[in-house]
Design an enzyme around this catalytic site. Structure first.
Site, PDB file in Angstrom:
ATOM      1  N   HIS A  20      44.164  65.647  93.233  1.00 45.47           N
ATOM      2  CA  HIS A  20      43.630  66.896  92.627  1.00 45.47           C
ATOM      3  C   HIS A  20      42.108  66.831  92.644  1.00 45.47           C
ATOM      4  O   HIS A  20      41.499  66.142  91.829  1.00 45.47           O
ATOM      5  CB  HIS A  20      44.125  67.056  91.182  1.00 45.47           C
ATOM      6  CG  HIS A  20      43.722  68.352  90.555  1.00 45.47           C
ATOM      7  ND1 HIS A  20      44.622  69.168  89.896  1.00 45.47           N
ATOM      8  CD2 HIS A  20      42.527  68.996  90.473  1.00 45.47           C
ATOM      9  CE1 HIS A  20      43.991  70.248  89.453  1.00 45.47           C
ATOM     10  NE2 HIS A  20      42.715  70.147  89.783  1.00 45.47           N
ATOM     11  N   LEU A  23      36.154  70.311  95.749  1.00 41.22           N
ATOM     12  CA  LEU A  23      35.019  69.941  96.615  1.00 41.22           C
ATOM     13  C   LEU A  23      33.991  71.053  96.729  1.00 41.22           C
ATOM     14  O   LEU A  23      32.906  70.827  97.270  1.00 41.22           O
ATOM     15  CB  LEU A  23      35.520  69.593  98.022  1.00 41.22           C
ATOM     16  CG  LEU A  23      36.112  68.213  98.248  1.00 41.22           C
ATOM     17  CD1 LEU A  23      36.548  68.072  99.701  1.00 41.22           C
ATOM     18  CD2 LEU A  23      35.128  67.103  97.887  1.00 41.22           C
ATOM     19  N   ARG A  24      34.384  72.282  96.306  1.00 37.56           N
ATOM     20  CA  ARG A  24      33.497  73.455  96.488  1.00 37.56           C
ATOM     21  C   ARG A  24      33.207  73.674  97.974  1.00 37.56           C
ATOM     22  O   ARG A  24      33.981  73.277  98.820  1.00 37.56           O
ATOM     23  CB  ARG A  24      32.184  73.321  95.680  1.00 37.56           C
ATOM     24  CG  ARG A  24      32.335  72.829  94.254  1.00 37.56           C
ATOM     25  CD  ARG A  24      33.230  73.670  93.396  1.00 37.56           C
ATOM     26  NE  ARG A  24      33.095  73.290  91.979  1.00 37.56           N
ATOM     27  CZ  ARG A  24      34.038  73.498  91.081  1.00 37.56           C
ATOM     28  NH1 ARG A  24      35.186  74.071  91.392  1.00 37.56           N
ATOM     29  NH2 ARG A  24      33.845  73.146  89.831  1.00 37.56           N
ATOM     30  N   ASN A  48      40.185  76.972  94.597  1.00 37.69           N
ATOM     31  CA  ASN A  48      39.518  77.990  93.757  1.00 37.69           C
ATOM     32  C   ASN A  48      38.057  78.198  94.141  1.00 37.69           C
ATOM     33  O   ASN A  48      37.149  78.071  93.337  1.00 37.69           O
ATOM     34  CB  ASN A  48      39.658  77.651  92.246  1.00 37.69           C
ATOM     35  CG  ASN A  48      39.004  76.343  91.849  1.00 37.69           C
ATOM     36  OD1 ASN A  48      38.856  75.430  92.669  1.00 37.69           O
ATOM     37  ND2 ASN A  48      38.614  76.238  90.591  1.00 37.69           N
ATOM     38  N   LYS A 110      48.741  76.520  94.699  1.00 40.85           N
ATOM     39  CA  LYS A 110      48.238  76.262  93.351  1.00 40.85           C
ATOM     40  C   LYS A 110      48.426  77.497  92.481  1.00 40.85           C
ATOM     41  O   LYS A 110      47.963  78.588  92.825  1.00 40.85           O
ATOM     42  CB  LYS A 110      46.747  75.883  93.415  1.00 40.85           C
ATOM     43  CG  LYS A 110      46.092  75.633  92.059  1.00 40.85           C
ATOM     44  CD  LYS A 110      46.522  74.307  91.432  1.00 40.85           C
ATOM     45  CE  LYS A 110      46.046  74.169  89.983  1.00 40.85           C
ATOM     46  NZ  LYS A 110      44.668  73.768  89.866  1.00 40.85           N
ATOM     47  N   LEU A 231      38.887  71.836  81.418  1.00 44.22           N
ATOM     48  CA  LEU A 231      40.129  72.525  81.068  1.00 44.22           C
ATOM     49  C   LEU A 231      41.270  71.925  81.883  1.00 44.22           C
ATOM     50  O   LEU A 231      41.102  71.740  83.085  1.00 44.22           O
ATOM     51  CB  LEU A 231      40.013  74.028  81.358  1.00 44.22           C
ATOM     52  CG  LEU A 231      39.117  74.785  80.383  1.00 44.22           C
ATOM     53  CD1 LEU A 231      38.889  76.208  80.874  1.00 44.22           C
ATOM     54  CD2 LEU A 231      39.719  74.798  78.976  1.00 44.22           C
ATOM     55  N   ASP A 259      40.709  65.674  89.260  1.00 45.46           N
ATOM     56  CA  ASP A 259      40.177  66.975  88.831  1.00 45.46           C
ATOM     57  C   ASP A 259      38.646  66.939  88.769  1.00 45.46           C
ATOM     58  O   ASP A 259      38.037  67.648  87.969  1.00 45.46           O
ATOM     59  CB  ASP A 259      40.756  67.435  87.492  1.00 45.46           C
ATOM     60  CG  ASP A 259      40.580  68.937  87.276  1.00 45.46           C
ATOM     61  OD1 ASP A 259      40.304  69.658  88.245  1.00 45.46           O
ATOM     62  OD2 ASP A 259      40.702  69.375  86.121  1.00 45.46           O
ATOM     63  N   HIS A 263      29.750  70.926  88.694  1.00 40.38           N
ATOM     64  CA  HIS A 263      28.993  72.126  88.310  1.00 40.38           C
ATOM     65  C   HIS A 263      27.531  71.722  88.215  1.00 40.38           C
ATOM     66  O   HIS A 263      27.226  70.598  87.796  1.00 40.38           O
ATOM     67  CB  HIS A 263      29.443  72.652  86.939  1.00 40.38           C
ATOM     68  CG  HIS A 263      30.811  73.254  86.944  1.00 40.38           C
ATOM     69  ND1 HIS A 263      31.069  74.548  87.329  1.00 40.38           N
ATOM     70  CD2 HIS A 263      32.010  72.731  86.606  1.00 40.38           C
ATOM     71  CE1 HIS A 263      32.367  74.801  87.227  1.00 40.38           C
ATOM     72  NE2 HIS A 263      32.963  73.716  86.800  1.00 40.38           N
ATOM     73  N   ALA A 275      33.481  74.637  82.615  1.00 40.54           N
ATOM     74  CA  ALA A 275      34.477  73.575  82.408  1.00 40.54           C
ATOM     75  C   ALA A 275      34.555  72.709  83.653  1.00 40.54           C
ATOM     76  O   ALA A 275      34.667  73.224  84.759  1.00 40.54           O
ATOM     77  CB  ALA A 275      35.837  74.199  82.126  1.00 40.54           C
TER      78      ALA A 275
HETATM   79  O1  DOR Z   1      37.691  71.757  84.011  1.00 40.03           O
HETATM   80  C1  DOR Z   1      38.104  72.351  84.986  1.00 40.03           C
HETATM   81  N1  DOR Z   1      37.282  72.646  86.020  1.00 40.03           N
HETATM   82  N2  DOR Z   1      39.370  72.740  85.011  1.00 40.03           N
HETATM   83  C2  DOR Z   1      39.861  73.518  85.991  1.00 40.03           C
HETATM   84  O2  DOR Z   1      41.002  73.845  85.944  1.00 40.03           O
HETATM   85  C3  DOR Z   1      38.959  74.014  87.069  1.00 40.03           C
HETATM   86  C4  DOR Z   1      37.816  73.138  87.251  1.00 40.03           C
HETATM   87  C5  DOR Z   1      36.725  73.769  88.101  1.00 40.03           C
HETATM   88  O3  DOR Z   1      37.049  74.310  89.170  1.00 40.03           O
HETATM   89  O4  DOR Z   1      35.562  73.712  87.719  1.00 40.03           O
HETATM   90 ZN    ZN Z   2      41.285  71.313  88.863  1.00 39.02          ZN
END
Ligand code: DOR
Ligand code: ZN
Length: 356
Positions: A20, A23-24, A48, A110, A231, A259, A263, A275
């Site tokens: 999980h 990588l952006r 995402n 997903k 999250l 995960d 950011h 998050a």
């Molecule tokens: O903390 C999180 N960041 N939870 C997620 O589900 C998404 C992720 C993100 O893409 O920044």
């Molecule tokens: Zn995630």
């Protein structure tokens, strides 16, 4: 070499995978991807992006961009395979599942409940109501559904959203599609652990390093700590204990998923901070520290390197990764695109270090 079976000075594992990972894209991808390549042979890449990766063609292009970024920088020459996923929406067509299966490089869809987390606006509003035809084909094709397991109802307490999700979404989903492969992503509660342990059929869960190492007090230690905010949010100590017990139990239902979610520093240290914890840099250092503290280092290889491939039906990696017992000082920050990213536990010392 180890001097004492209980307290080895180093451990060598089959090369692990990250099941999980965020990588952006673009300059951020370029800045972060080598941290993962350094430690892992493969990673499940979250879809995402903005806009989200909803089709096999978008996933193919994203995979090419990841491969190009790695090729530009891979001085270690570690092979790295991005395992792509598609973002499930209310409008995903059953055809896309067939194309995904045929692609050979898409390994799951997903589920983001709409509004649950970063870039989830395009997520699913009513899983069984809108996506049943797609889920049916996924079940038949053996295509895993990767689940962000939180309800989005603002009336549900943020610490209860995973437990409520189990009753409201997971149980009905699995009742309707009992043979669907499901990965409960970034599990955070004792309720989730109990559910995954007892569920019939092909159910597994990823567990992050931060949910193994920290409880929710970390968010408020001496003041508000935005770099510990993710999250699903960190939970009480009893939940951390349950996750640690599950991860170190040897059960094939639990495996590693960082995960890691980069950011920019300024968007974490913000009046409405994003998050996500950045752990790709030192993922195996963090996991080894957690497993060692539990006296279960011997269980790390199964969790990090064996259970995931078995669930996904993929071969185990051929290389190895060695960790040595040595103080690892987490850097205060790292360059990322035209800004910085702050790794989890910045400035702290961890007990283990990847040995190159
Ligand atoms: O903390 C999180 N960041 N939870 C997620 O589900 C998404 C992720 C993100 O893409 O920044
Ligand atoms: Zn995630």
């Amino acid at each position: 070499m180890s001097t004492d079976a209980q307290k080895p000075d180093s451990i060598t594992l089959v090369r692990p995978d990250d099941w999980h990972l965020h990588l952006r894209d673009g300059a951020v991808l370029e800045s972060v991807v080598m941290h993962t390549v350094h430690q892992f042979a493969r990673a499940i890449i979250m879809p995402n992006l903005k806009p989200p990766v909803t089709t096999v063609e978008l996933a193919r292009a994203y995979r090419d961009r990841i491969a190009a970024a790695v090729a530009r920088q891979n001085t270690h020459k570690h092979p790295f395979e991005p395992l792509m996923t598609l973002y499930l929406t209310d409008n995903t067509s059953p055809d896309e599942v067939v194309k995904a299966r045929e692609s050979g490089f898409v390994h799951g869809f997903k589920l983001y409940p709409a509004g649950a987390t970063t870039n989830s606006d395009a997520g699913v509003t009513d899983l069984l109501g809108k996506c049943s035809p797609v889920l049916e084909i996924m079940q038949d094709a053996g295509m895993p559904l990767l689940v962000h397991g939180e309800v989005t109802d603002p009336d549900v307490d943020v610490f209860d959203r995973e437990a409520v999700f189990i009753d409201k979404v997971m149980v009905p989903l699995r009742h309707r599609f009992p043979a669907l492969k499901v990965v409960f992503e970034h599990l955070t509660t004792a309720d989730g652990v109990a559910y995954v342990e007892q569920a019939e059929g092909p159910v597994a869960a990823t567990i992050t390093a931060h949910h193994l190492l920290y409880n929710r007090n970390a968010l408020f230690k001496g003041g508000i700590r935005p770099h510990w905010y993710c999250l699903p949010v960190l939970k009480r100590e009893k939940h951390r204990q349950a996750l640690l017990a599950a991860a170190t139990s040897g059960s094939g239902r639990f495996f590693l998923g960082t995960d890691s979610a980069p950011h920019p520093k300024g968007l974490k240290e913000h009046d409405c901070g994003c998050a996500g914890c950045y752990t790709a840099l030192h993922a195996m250092e963090l996991y080894a520290t957690a497993f060692d503290a539990a006296g279960k280092l011997d269980r790390l290889e199964g969790f990090a390197s064996l259970h995931g491939p078995a669930f996904y039906g993929l071969p185990v990696n051929s290389g190895t990764l060695t960790l040595k017992r040595a103080a690892y000082q987490v850097p205060a920050e790292l360059p990322m695109a035209d800004t910085q990213v702050v790794p989890l536990a910045a400035g702290e010392s961890l007990a283990w270090m990847v040995d190159d």
